[in-house]
Design a protein around this motif. Structure first.
Motif, short mmCIF file in Angstrom:
data_model
loop_
_atom_site.label_atom_id
_atom_site.label_comp_id
_atom_site.label_asym_id
_atom_site.label_seq_id
_atom_site.Cartn_x
_atom_site.Cartn_y
_atom_site.Cartn_z
N VAL A 1 95.40 -23.51 15.20
CA VAL A 1 94.70 -22.78 16.26
C VAL A 1 95.67 -21.85 16.97
O VAL A 1 95.37 -20.68 17.21
N ILE A 2 96.85 -22.35 17.30
CA ILE A 2 97.85 -21.52 17.98
C ILE A 2 98.29 -20.38 17.07
O ILE A 2 98.35 -19.22 17.49
N LYS A 3 98.57 -20.67 15.81
CA LYS A 3 99.02 -19.66 14.87
C LYS A 3 97.97 -18.56 14.70
O LYS A 3 98.29 -17.37 14.78
N TYR A 4 96.72 -18.94 14.51
CA TYR A 4 95.67 -17.94 14.31
C TYR A 4 95.35 -17.19 15.60
O TYR A 4 95.01 -16.00 15.56
N SER A 5 95.47 -17.83 16.75
CA SER A 5 95.25 -17.16 18.03
C SER A 5 96.29 -16.06 18.25
O SER A 5 95.96 -14.96 18.67
N ILE A 6 97.54 -16.38 17.95
CA ILE A 6 98.60 -15.38 18.07
C ILE A 6 98.35 -14.23 17.09
O ILE A 6 98.51 -13.06 17.44
N GLY A 7 97.93 -14.56 15.89
CA GLY A 7 97.63 -13.53 14.89
C GLY A 7 96.52 -12.60 15.36
O GLY A 7 96.64 -11.37 15.24
N TRP A 8 95.44 -13.15 15.87
CA TRP A 8 94.34 -12.31 16.37
C TRP A 8 94.78 -11.48 17.56
O TRP A 8 94.37 -10.32 17.71
N PHE A 9 95.62 -12.02 18.43
CA PHE A 9 96.12 -11.27 19.58
C PHE A 9 96.92 -10.05 19.11
O PHE A 9 96.75 -8.95 19.62
#
Length: 123
Positions: free
Chosen positions: A104-112
């Protein structure tokens, strides 16, 4: 024991990803076979990347002298009908899983980063 390795294609995954992630490429069978001579519980591992079964058991103290990071690996073979049926419900259940906290953290940073990049391009 933190990671399991497919001995065929060398794919590694953490126990957290194997047990909880929708993105896992390794599945673990929940019913072991028991080796009669010493009572060792040997579990099947199914690698979705190469379609091979790898049998493994925990050996945190390396009693066998063959353990890699607390895991002893045994037979490696191409998946057959017996194991295909056994892992079919586990594979189908991946759809019902979510992401692990680290994913979740990894994909959230990616989307940001993607959204920030789009805003920068269009401004």
């Amino acid at each position: 024991m933190k990671k399991l390795i497919c001995k065929k294609c060398r794919h590694k995954e953490t126990i957290e990803n194997i047990n909880l992630s929708i993105n896992t490429k390794i599945l673990i069978g929940q019913i072991p076979r028991v080796r009669e001579k010493d009572g060792l519980h040997i579990y099947p591992l199914y690698c979705l990347k190469c379609n091979y079964i790898i049998e493994w058991a925990t050996d945190p103290n390396n009693n066998s002298g063959k353990a890699i990071d607390g895991v002893e690996y045994f037979k490696t073979f191409k998946i057959n009908k017996k194991f295909k049926q056994y892992f079919e419900f586990i594979e189908n259940d991946l759809v019902n899983r979510g992401y692990t906290k680290s994913e979740v953290i990894k994909y959230s940073i990616g989307w940001f980063v993607i959204i920030a990049g789009l805003i920068a391009v269009f401004n």
